[in-house]
Design an enzyme around this catalytic site. Structure first.
Site, PDB file in Angstrom:
ATOM      1  N   TRP A  16      -8.906   6.017   5.694  1.00 49.83           N
ATOM      2  CA  TRP A  16      -8.146   5.772   4.465  1.00 49.83           C
ATOM      3  C   TRP A  16      -8.191   4.279   4.183  1.00 49.83           C
ATOM      4  O   TRP A  16      -8.017   3.464   5.101  1.00 49.83           O
ATOM      5  CB  TRP A  16      -6.688   6.196   4.662  1.00 49.83           C
ATOM      6  CG  TRP A  16      -5.749   5.541   3.682  1.00 49.83           C
ATOM      7  CD1 TRP A  16      -5.226   4.284   3.764  1.00 49.83           C
ATOM      8  CD2 TRP A  16      -5.268   6.089   2.457  1.00 49.83           C
ATOM      9  NE1 TRP A  16      -4.438   4.019   2.670  1.00 49.83           N
ATOM     10  CE2 TRP A  16      -4.445   5.104   1.847  1.00 49.83           C
ATOM     11  CE3 TRP A  16      -5.441   7.322   1.806  1.00 49.83           C
ATOM     12  CZ2 TRP A  16      -3.795   5.323   0.628  1.00 49.83           C
ATOM     13  CZ3 TRP A  16      -4.786   7.531   0.588  1.00 49.83           C
ATOM     14  CH2 TRP A  16      -3.976   6.537   0.014  1.00 49.83           C
ATOM     15  N   ASN A  18      -6.625   1.300   1.166  1.00 44.66           N
ATOM     16  CA  ASN A  18      -6.043   0.978  -0.142  1.00 44.66           C
ATOM     17  C   ASN A  18      -6.270  -0.502  -0.447  1.00 44.66           C
ATOM     18  O   ASN A  18      -7.426  -0.934  -0.341  1.00 44.66           O
ATOM     19  CB  ASN A  18      -4.610   1.499  -0.329  1.00 44.66           C
ATOM     20  CG  ASN A  18      -3.580   1.081   0.685  1.00 44.66           C
ATOM     21  OD1 ASN A  18      -3.609   1.517   1.817  1.00 44.66           O
ATOM     22  ND2 ASN A  18      -2.624   0.252   0.298  1.00 44.66           N
ATOM     23  N   ASP A  19      -5.273  -1.252  -0.817  1.00 42.91           N
ATOM     24  CA  ASP A  19      -5.466  -2.576  -1.438  1.00 42.91           C
ATOM     25  C   ASP A  19      -6.540  -3.484  -0.807  1.00 42.91           C
ATOM     26  O   ASP A  19      -6.597  -3.598   0.420  1.00 42.91           O
ATOM     27  CB  ASP A  19      -4.186  -3.408  -1.337  1.00 42.91           C
ATOM     28  CG  ASP A  19      -2.954  -2.666  -1.724  1.00 42.91           C
ATOM     29  OD1 ASP A  19      -3.062  -1.538  -2.215  1.00 42.91           O
ATOM     30  OD2 ASP A  19      -1.861  -3.225  -1.528  1.00 42.91           O
ATOM     31  N   TRP A  43      -2.699   7.711   4.224  1.00 43.29           N
ATOM     32  CA  TRP A  43      -2.022   6.460   4.533  1.00 43.29           C
ATOM     33  C   TRP A  43      -1.319   6.608   5.881  1.00 43.29           C
ATOM     34  O   TRP A  43      -0.775   7.668   6.190  1.00 43.29           O
ATOM     35  CB  TRP A  43      -1.019   6.140   3.413  1.00 43.29           C
ATOM     36  CG  TRP A  43      -0.463   4.753   3.513  1.00 43.29           C
ATOM     37  CD1 TRP A  43      -0.978   3.639   2.938  1.00 43.29           C
ATOM     38  CD2 TRP A  43       0.704   4.329   4.232  1.00 43.29           C
ATOM     39  NE1 TRP A  43      -0.210   2.541   3.272  1.00 43.29           N
ATOM     40  CE2 TRP A  43       0.826   2.936   4.062  1.00 43.29           C
ATOM     41  CE3 TRP A  43       1.649   4.989   5.032  1.00 43.29           C
ATOM     42  CZ2 TRP A  43       1.861   2.201   4.635  1.00 43.29           C
ATOM     43  CZ3 TRP A  43       2.670   4.245   5.603  1.00 43.29           C
ATOM     44  CH2 TRP A  43       2.769   2.865   5.396  1.00 43.29           C
ATOM     45  N   PHE A  79       0.848  -5.029   6.312  1.00 40.16           N
ATOM     46  CA  PHE A  79       0.687  -4.741   4.891  1.00 40.16           C
ATOM     47  C   PHE A  79      -0.139  -5.841   4.209  1.00 40.16           C
ATOM     48  O   PHE A  79      -0.576  -6.795   4.838  1.00 40.16           O
ATOM     49  CB  PHE A  79       2.065  -4.611   4.226  1.00 40.16           C
ATOM     50  CG  PHE A  79       2.691  -3.238   4.368  1.00 40.16           C
ATOM     51  CD1 PHE A  79       2.279  -2.365   5.356  1.00 40.16           C
ATOM     52  CD2 PHE A  79       3.709  -2.831   3.505  1.00 40.16           C
ATOM     53  CE1 PHE A  79       2.856  -1.090   5.489  1.00 40.16           C
ATOM     54  CE2 PHE A  79       4.293  -1.574   3.620  1.00 40.16           C
ATOM     55  CZ  PHE A  79       3.874  -0.700   4.610  1.00 40.16           C
ATOM     56  N   SER A  80      -0.261  -5.698   2.883  1.00 36.85           N
ATOM     57  CA  SER A  80      -1.202  -6.538   2.123  1.00 36.85           C
ATOM     58  C   SER A  80      -0.908  -8.024   2.205  1.00 36.85           C
ATOM     59  O   SER A  80       0.222  -8.447   2.461  1.00 36.85           O
ATOM     60  CB  SER A  80      -1.204  -6.105   0.664  1.00 36.85           C
ATOM     61  OG  SER A  80      -1.907  -4.902   0.571  1.00 36.85           O
ATOM     62  N   ARG A 139       7.023  -8.409  -0.195  1.00 38.39           N
ATOM     63  CA  ARG A 139       5.699  -8.268   0.441  1.00 38.39           C
ATOM     64  C   ARG A 139       4.539  -8.831  -0.381  1.00 38.39           C
ATOM     65  O   ARG A 139       4.682  -9.208  -1.521  1.00 38.39           O
ATOM     66  CB  ARG A 139       5.436  -6.795   0.757  1.00 38.39           C
ATOM     67  CG  ARG A 139       5.531  -5.843  -0.427  1.00 38.39           C
ATOM     68  CD  ARG A 139       5.303  -4.404   0.068  1.00 38.39           C
ATOM     69  NE  ARG A 139       5.437  -3.424  -0.999  1.00 38.39           N
ATOM     70  CZ  ARG A 139       6.562  -2.777  -1.290  1.00 38.39           C
ATOM     71  NH1 ARG A 139       7.651  -3.000  -0.590  1.00 38.39           N
ATOM     72  NH2 ARG A 139       6.596  -1.898  -2.280  1.00 38.39           N
ATOM     73  N   ASP A 140       3.372  -8.807   0.273  1.00 34.45           N
ATOM     74  CA  ASP A 140       2.064  -9.086  -0.323  1.00 34.45           C
ATOM     75  C   ASP A 140       1.876 -10.565  -0.696  1.00 34.45           C
ATOM     76  O   ASP A 140       1.653 -10.913  -1.865  1.00 34.45           O
ATOM     77  CB  ASP A 140       1.820  -8.184  -1.559  1.00 34.45           C
ATOM     78  CG  ASP A 140       2.096  -6.712  -1.275  1.00 34.45           C
ATOM     79  OD1 ASP A 140       2.047  -6.331  -0.091  1.00 34.45           O
ATOM     80  OD2 ASP A 140       2.381  -5.961  -2.216  1.00 34.45           O
ATOM     81  N   TRP A 272      -0.668   5.425  -6.780  1.00 31.00           N
ATOM     82  CA  TRP A 272       0.351   5.979  -5.884  1.00 31.00           C
ATOM     83  C   TRP A 272       1.083   7.153  -6.509  1.00 31.00           C
ATOM     84  O   TRP A 272       1.073   7.340  -7.725  1.00 31.00           O
ATOM     85  CB  TRP A 272       1.359   4.903  -5.494  1.00 31.00           C
ATOM     86  CG  TRP A 272       0.786   3.841  -4.605  1.00 31.00           C
ATOM     87  CD1 TRP A 272       0.582   2.531  -4.931  1.00 31.00           C
ATOM     88  CD2 TRP A 272       0.353   3.980  -3.249  1.00 31.00           C
ATOM     89  NE1 TRP A 272       0.055   1.846  -3.857  1.00 31.00           N
ATOM     90  CE2 TRP A 272      -0.098   2.717  -2.810  1.00 31.00           C
ATOM     91  CE3 TRP A 272       0.295   5.056  -2.349  1.00 31.00           C
ATOM     92  CZ2 TRP A 272      -0.589   2.488  -1.525  1.00 31.00           C
ATOM     93  CZ3 TRP A 272      -0.189   4.822  -1.071  1.00 31.00           C
ATOM     94  CH2 TRP A 272      -0.629   3.560  -0.675  1.00 31.00           C
TER      95      TRP A 272
HETATM   96  C1  FRU Z   1       0.264  -1.688  -2.810  1.00 28.02           C
HETATM   97  C2  FRU Z   1       1.033  -1.583  -1.510  1.00 28.02           C
HETATM   98  C3  FRU Z   1       1.515  -2.957  -1.104  1.00 28.02           C
HETATM   99  C4  FRU Z   1       1.666  -2.813   0.384  1.00 28.02           C
HETATM  100  C5  FRU Z   1       0.519  -1.904   0.745  1.00 28.02           C
HETATM  101  C6  FRU Z   1       0.804  -0.963   1.872  1.00 28.02           C
HETATM  102  O1  FRU Z   1      -0.661  -0.675  -3.009  1.00 28.02           O
HETATM  103  O2  FRU Z   1       2.085  -0.667  -1.641  1.00 28.02           O
HETATM  104  O3  FRU Z   1       2.697  -3.383  -1.753  1.00 28.02           O
HETATM  105  O4  FRU Z   1       1.595  -4.042   1.035  1.00 28.02           O
HETATM  106  O5  FRU Z   1       0.211  -1.164  -0.424  1.00 28.02           O
HETATM  107  O6  FRU Z   1      -0.344  -0.282   2.271  1.00 28.02           O
END
Ligand code: FRU
Length: 443
Positions: A16, A18-19, A43, A79-80, A139-140, A272
Site C-alpha cells: 500500500w 499513499n502520500d 493502510w 506519517f507524512s 502533522r505533515d 480517502w
Molecule cells: C494524508 C495523510 C496525512 C498523514 C498520512 C498518513 O493523506 O492523512 O495527513 O500524515 O496521510 O498516512
C-alpha cells in the site's frame, strides 16, 4: 477486474502507498519517499518507502527509509513529511503518530541520512503541539530554506478534523533543523476551507508564494492552492486568489521537490473515505496506490498552472494522426492530444461494454464514470472557461486518466477500473487527434 501496474506512473510492486514524502533533488537524482505499508495492500503502520529517478519514468527502489520502531511512533507510525539538504545530507522531517486506541498524539521528528539509510535523531520528538487552540491533528511538516533560515509549515486544526474545527497552517523557524521556534498560525480556514489542512506546502512560483494544502471536509475540494504574499517574520499570509490544483477525484497531498531547478510537484493518485465521492480505493489485489505525473508549476493571469514536466515527452511516440467524427476502433494508446476541443465536444472512451464520457461545456468540464461497472460511478466536474478552441492532453495509464487543458490551465486526475482495454474513442464534434504510445520505462 483489471488492476495493472502503471507504465509511467510510480507505484510499488506489492504494498500500500499513499502520500509522496521527502521529495528532493540531490546529486543529479530526484528522491521520492512515500507513505508505505510494506505488509499489506491496505493502510497500516506507516513506513517511508524510498525510490530515486532521473526522468520520473524509470525508478530505482531503495531500502525502506523509515520504520516505526520507536516508542513515540507506535503504533500508527511515521506519517507524512518532507526533506531538506543540510551539510550535504538529506534530512527527513516527519510526523510520529502514537496511537492510544481511542486517542492519538502527533509530534514532529527528524531523521538524518547516514550511510545507506536514515538515523532518527536522539532528541526526537522535536516539536510537540502548541496546546492552545491546536487539536491533536498536528502533522505533515514541510521544510523550506528562506532568507537564511529554515521554516516549517505544519497542518493542523483548531478543534480537530472530525470535530468541525478550522483548518490551520502553523509556522516554525530554525537555524539548525533541531531546535524550532513556534512563530504562530500562518493561515486559518475561518470556516471557509475545511476542518483540517493535511500536507501543507509553501512554494515560490514566479516570485509569488503559493500555499497549498489538502483540506478535510471542504466539499468537493481536495487539493487547494492560495496565491498570496507571505511575511515569514511576522507570520502573516495574505491571500490573493484561491482555487483547486486539480479538479478530479484522485489527486491528493501534492508536494514540491526541494532543491529542484523549477517548482515541480507530485501527488498521490487516490482519495480517502471521508471524501464525498469515495467508493473504495479501487481494486487492490496485488498493490494499492500510485503517484501522479510530476507537474511543473507556473502562474498565469494570477492563477496556478500545472502541466506534466517536459522530460515525459521523449517517452511518448506518435503513432497516428487522424480526424475523428464519430467512432474509431481498436485503439492502443497512452496519450491523446487534440487542439480542436470546443464547448459542446463530448468524448467517449469505451472499454468493451464499459465507458467513460468527458464533456466540455462553456464553463465546466465533466468526467463521467457512471458507465463503469465497479468502484466508481460518479460524475466529477470542475469549472473552467473554455476558449474558442482548446488543447487537450489525456494521459491514459492502465487505471488512471489525467486530463490537461490548454497546457495545464485546468487538470483532472481520475482512477478507472474497467475490465477491458480501451476499445474505441468517439467524438460528437469533428476533431483531429494525435495518438501516442508509451515507449520505455518501468517494467
Ligand atoms: C494524508 C495523510 C496525512 C498523514 C498520512 C498518513 O493523506 O492523512 O495527513 O500524515 O496521510 O498516512
Amino acid at each position: 477486474m483489471k488492476n495493472k501496474h502503471p507504465k509511467f506512473h510510480f507505484s510499488e510492486k506489492k504494498a500500500w502507498i499513499n502520500d509522496p514524502n521527502g521529495c528532493i533533488y540531490h546529486n543529479g537524482e530526484y528522491h521520492l519517499f512515500y507513505q508505505l505499508n510494506p505488509y499489506d495492500t491496505k493502510w497500516g503502520p506507516m513506513h517511508w518507502g524510498h525510490a530515486v529517478t532521473k526522468d520520473f519514468v524509470n525508478w530505482e527502489y531503495k531500502p525502506i527509509a523509515l520504520t516505526p520502531d520507536k516508542k513515540y511512533e507506535q503504533t500508527d507510525g511515521c506519517f507524512s513529511g518532507s526533506a531538506i539538504l543540510k551539510d550535504n545530507k538529506i534530512n527527513l522531517l516527519y510526523t510520529a503518530t502514537r496511537n492510544f486506541g481511542d486517542d492519538y498524539d502527533q509530534t514532529q521528528c527528524l531523521a538524518i541520512e547516514s550511510g545507506d539509510g536514515f538515523e532518527k535523531f536522539d532528541g526526537n520528538p522535536l516539536i510537540k503541539r502548541p496546546v492552545e487552540n491546536v487539536s491533536r491533528d498536528f502533522r505533515d511538516p514541510k521544510v523550506l530554506f528562506h532568507d537564511g533560515a529554515y521554516y516549517m509549515v505544519v497542518g493542523s486544526s483548531t478543534l480537530g478534523a472530525r470535530e468541525n474545527g478550522d483548518g490551520l497552517v502553523l509556522l516554525y523557524k530554525s537555524d539548525d533543523l533541531e531546535s524550532w521556534e513556534y512563530k504562530g498560525i500562518l493561515f486559518k480556514s475561518n470556516g471557509q476551507y475545511g476542518t483540517m489542512f493535511e500536507c501543507p506546502d509553501l512554494i515560490n512560483v514566479d516570485g509569488k508564494w503559493v500555499l497549498i494544502f489538502s483540506p478535510m471536509f471542504y466539499g468537493d475540494n481536495k487539493s487547494t492552492y492560495i496565491i498570496g504574499e507571505c511575511d515569514f517574520e511576522h507570520c502573516v499570509f495574505t491571500p490573493e486568489y484561491s482555487s483547486e490544483i486539480d479538479f478530479g477525484t484522485d489527486y491528493y497531498a501534492p508536494q514540491s521537490f526541494s532543491g529542484a531547478e523549477k517548482p515541480i510537484i507530485i501527488a498521490w493518485q487516490n482519495g480517502w473515505e471521508w471524501m464525498p465521492w469515495y467508493e473504495g480505493f479501487g481494486c487492490a489485489d496485488v498493490f494499492s496506490g500510485s503517484m501522479s505525473l510530476v507537474r511543473e508549476l507556473s502562474i498565469k493571469d494570477n492563477k496556478l498552472v500545472s502541466k506534466p514536466v517536459s522530460s515525459y515527452d521523449k517517452f511518448f511516440k506518435k503513432t497516428k494522426e487522424l480526424k475523428v467524427d464519430g467512432e474509431i476502433e481498436g485503439t492502443s494508446v497512452s496519450k491523446i492530444v487534440s487542439d480542436d476541443i470546443t464547448s459542446g465536444t463530448e468524448l467517449q472512451l469505451k472499454f468493451g461494454d464499459e465507458k467513460i464520457v468527458i464533456s466540455f461545456k462553456s464553463n465546466e468540464v465533466l468526467f463521467d464514470r457512471s458507465g463503469l461497472k465497479e468502484y466508481y460511478s460518479n460524475i466529477k466536474s470542475g469549472s473552467y472557461n473554455l476558449k474558442e478552441k482548446n488543447n487537450l492532453e489525456l494521459y491514459i495509464d492502465e487505471n488512471s486518466i489525467e486530463l490537461f487543458i490548454n497546457d495545464g490551465e485546468f487538470s483532472m486526475s481520475n482512477l478507472i477500473f474497467p475490465n477491458d482495454e480501451l476499445t474505441s474513442i468517439t467524438s460528437n464534434t469533428s476533431i483531429n487527434l494525435s495518438l501516442y504510445e508509451f515507449d520505455g520505462g518501468m517494467k
